[in-house]
Motif scaffolding. Sequence first.
Motif, short mmCIF file in Angstrom:
data_model
loop_
_atom_site.label_atom_id
_atom_site.label_comp_id
_atom_site.label_asym_id
_atom_site.label_seq_id
_atom_site.Cartn_x
_atom_site.Cartn_y
_atom_site.Cartn_z
N LEU A 78 0.84 -1.20 0.00
CA LEU A 78 0.00 0.00 0.00
C LEU A 78 0.87 1.25 0.00
O LEU A 78 0.99 1.97 1.00
CB LEU A 78 -0.95 -0.02 1.20
N SER A 79 1.48 1.48 -1.14
CA SER A 79 2.38 2.62 -1.30
C SER A 79 2.42 3.04 -2.76
O SER A 79 2.38 2.20 -3.66
CB SER A 79 3.80 2.24 -0.84
N ALA A 80 2.52 4.35 -2.96
CA ALA A 80 2.61 4.86 -4.33
C ALA A 80 3.89 4.42 -5.02
O ALA A 80 3.96 4.46 -6.25
CB ALA A 80 2.53 6.39 -4.31
N GLN A 81 4.89 3.98 -4.26
CA GLN A 81 6.15 3.54 -4.89
C GLN A 81 5.93 2.35 -5.81
O GLN A 81 6.69 2.15 -6.75
CB GLN A 81 7.19 3.19 -3.83
N HIS A 82 4.87 1.58 -5.55
CA HIS A 82 4.56 0.44 -6.42
C HIS A 82 3.80 0.87 -7.67
O HIS A 82 3.44 0.02 -8.50
CB HIS A 82 3.78 -0.62 -5.64
N PHE A 83 3.57 2.16 -7.79
CA PHE A 83 2.90 2.73 -8.97
C PHE A 83 3.79 3.81 -9.57
O PHE A 83 3.32 4.82 -10.07
CB PHE A 83 1.52 3.27 -8.59
N GLY A 84 5.10 3.56 -9.49
CA GLY A 84 6.05 4.50 -10.05
C GLY A 84 6.07 5.84 -9.36
O GLY A 84 6.46 6.85 -9.96
N GLY A 85 5.62 5.88 -8.10
CA GLY A 85 5.57 7.14 -7.37
C GLY A 85 4.37 8.01 -7.72
O GLY A 85 4.26 9.14 -7.24
N ASP A 86 3.45 7.47 -8.52
CA ASP A 86 2.28 8.22 -8.97
C ASP A 86 1.16 8.08 -7.94
O ASP A 86 0.48 7.05 -7.88
CB ASP A 86 1.84 7.68 -10.34
N ALA A 87 0.96 9.12 -7.13
CA ALA A 87 -0.04 9.06 -6.07
C ALA A 87 -1.46 8.90 -6.62
O ALA A 87 -2.30 8.20 -6.03
CB ALA A 87 0.04 10.32 -5.21
N LYS A 88 -1.75 9.51 -7.77
CA LYS A 88 -3.08 9.39 -8.35
C LYS A 88 -3.35 7.97 -8.84
O LYS A 88 -4.45 7.44 -8.66
CB LYS A 88 -3.25 10.39 -9.50
N ALA A 89 -2.32 7.34 -9.42
CA ALA A 89 -2.47 5.95 -9.87
C ALA A 89 -2.70 5.03 -8.68
O ALA A 89 -3.50 4.08 -8.75
CB ALA A 89 -1.24 5.52 -10.65
#
Length: 266
Positions: free
Chosen positions: A64-75
Motif C-alpha cells: 500500500l504505497s505509491a512507490q509500487h505505482f512509479g511514485g504516482d499518487a493518483k495511480a
Amino acid sequence: MSKGKVLVVGSNATRIEIQGGKTGPTGQYLNETVVPVMALIDGGYEVILATPDGTKPHIDEASLSAQHFGGDAKAFERAKAFYAGDPSMNRVRTIRQVIDDGLDSYAAVFVPGGQAPVVDLMQDPELGEVLRHFHTQKKPTALLCHGPVAVVAALPMAREFRAALVAGDHAKAEALAKGWQYAGYKMTVFNASEEKYVEDQILHGKMYFTMPEALTAAGGMVVSGTVDFAPHVIEDRELITGQNPRSDQLLGATLLKALEREVVAI
C-alpha cells in the motif's frame, strides 16, 4: 461486448511461515492484482475473481504505497478505489464453483503475486484442476511475482511437494514432481536476492525456501532478469510469468497480446 472471460485466481492467506516456527504478515500485492486486471478490462475482457474459500483476497500492507505505482499518487489512489469498489473485485467465487460451472468459457487464467500464493495456492488441488485444464487447452496462463510458484499446484501431490521443500528435502520434492506438466518450460519468479529484501525489511525472518528453488525442484527452467526489481517477463508456450512487482504492466501487456493471438487463431 466482452471479448471473453479471464479467470483471476487469488489467495486467502494472511500469514506465511518463517523459519523458527514463526509467521509473518502476508497477502496479495495491490499493484500486482489491479494493474493487470485493469489492463484486461480496458482491453475488453470480463474478469472473474475466484479464491479457495470464496472471500476477497487480503491486500498486503507492504504493497500500500505509491512507490509500487512509479511514485504516482493518483495511480495509487485509483488502484485502491478499483480494488475497493469495482464489481470485478467484489463478486468473488470459490475456485470450485468456477470449475463446476465449466472452464471452457474462459480465455485465460491469471494468478497475482504477493507472498500469499506460497501459502495456499501452490498446494491447492482445485487450482491444480484449473491449471491442468488451461495447460491441456493451451490457453494463456499468466502468473506474477510469487504467483508463478502456484503452478506446482498442477502436481497430483502438491501438498507433499511443498512439505518436502519446507523440510529442506529437495530430493523428495524432485521425486514428487516427476511428470509435471510444466517441466522444461522457461519461467521467471521473484528471485532469492529480491526475497532477501522482503525477509530483512518486512518479515524479519527467513522463509523455508525460495521461489526459484521450488520451481527448479519441480522441473522448471527458471531465468531471472539481470537487474533485481526491474521488469522481466518470460513467455513460453501458454505460460507467461513475471518476476517482480515492477513487472505488472509488462505482464498485463504480454497477456493481452497472447489473448489477441488466440482470437486471431480462432
